[in-house]
Design a protein around this motif. Structure first.
Motif, short mmCIF file in Angstrom:
data_model
loop_
_atom_site.label_atom_id
_atom_site.label_comp_id
_atom_site.label_asym_id
_atom_site.label_seq_id
_atom_site.Cartn_x
_atom_site.Cartn_y
_atom_site.Cartn_z
N THR A 2 48.66 43.05 30.22
CA THR A 2 47.51 42.24 29.84
C THR A 2 47.14 41.30 30.98
O THR A 2 47.99 40.65 31.58
CB THR A 2 47.83 41.43 28.58
N ASN A 3 45.86 41.24 31.26
CA ASN A 3 45.30 40.31 32.24
C ASN A 3 46.08 40.27 33.55
O ASN A 3 46.68 39.24 33.91
CB ASN A 3 45.25 38.91 31.64
N SER A 7 43.72 43.72 40.02
CA SER A 7 43.55 45.04 39.41
C SER A 7 42.56 45.86 40.24
O SER A 7 41.46 45.39 40.55
CB SER A 7 43.04 44.90 37.98
N ASP A 31 47.66 47.74 39.16
CA ASP A 31 47.66 46.42 38.53
C ASP A 31 48.84 45.62 39.03
O ASP A 31 49.96 46.14 39.16
CB ASP A 31 47.74 46.54 37.00
N GLY A 70 40.52 38.12 37.06
CA GLY A 70 39.45 38.47 36.13
C GLY A 70 38.06 38.49 36.74
O GLY A 70 37.09 38.80 36.04
#
Length: 228
Positions: A2-3, A7, A31, A70
């Protein structure tokens, strides 16, 4: 996962050379979670440094997506990328890239001043002390050894307390003794600031200290394994 902090999805990089288009990276998907130390290894010309440059927004992917914290780096212009790196990343190169007309203290303080930190010089002094150079703060790069200059470069990269620390052959220009010292400082700085660390290296010893190692060959991920 997750997050992830970094990435890449089918990221490719092609550049125009004298003989036409050169395909450097091909469909890289990767990732990197928060706090991981990732080593990038492979033969010369395999695309290691180019991959690191994509992660830092120093090169723009010509295909696929690259996100950091992000944020989609491929949609940012040069000014936006520069601000993002200033606020979130520290970058250390094999060549030290210090400003020759500035002292060690001024070199370390510069990114902090650009970011608007009023305590830039106090923080710079603390970082120089952390890398064992408090007594060299007023010296210029030409007055320092290669090992000392790389320590200043490390202090400069870590002073803004970046979430992401990128290092391209950080021990490549140093003898074994200085290389060992820089290697230890790099991991100490990572631990002190809780940064995610990605490094390109030819050093087996340095790679072995990473949480994970990615091997590149001909612009593609060859193998991925957890370092022993």
């Amino acid at each position: 996962m997750t997050n992830p902090v970094l990435s890449l999805t089918d990221a490719s990089l092609s550049l125009m050379g004298n003989a036409g288009q050169v395909d450097i990276l091909h469909d890289i998907s990767l990732d990197v979670p928060k706090g991981e130390t990732l080593g990038l290894i492979g033969p010369s010309g395999s695309g290691k440094s180019s991959l690191l440059m994509l992660m830092g927004g120093l090169e723009t992917a010509t295909g696929g997506a690259v996100t950091a914290l992000g944020q989609d780096l491929t949609t940012m212009n040069e000014d936006q990328l520069a601000r993002f790196r200033r606020d979130n990343m520290g970058v250390v190169f094999q060549s030290f890239h210090l400003i020759p007309t500035m002292t060690a203290l001024e070199n370390v303080a510069t990114p902090l001043e650009l970011a608007g930190h009023r305590d830039a010089f106090d923080r710079a002094a603390a970082e120089l002390e952390a890398v064992g150079l408090a007594d060299r703060a007023d010296h210029y790069p030409s007055q320092m050894s290669g090992g000392e200059q790389q320590r200043v470069a490390l202090a400069r990269a870590s002073a803004p307390r970046p979430a992401i620390l990128l290092a391209d052959e950080p021990t490549g220009n140093l003898d074994e003794t200085n290389g060992q010292a820089i290697m230890q400082l790099l991991f100490d700085l990572r631990d002190r600031h809780g940064a995610t660390l990605v490094m390109v290296t030819h050093s087996r010893e340095l790679a072995a200290r990473c949480d994970r190692v990615i091997r590149l060959r001909d612009g593609r991920i060859d193998t991925a394994k957890v370092a022993a």
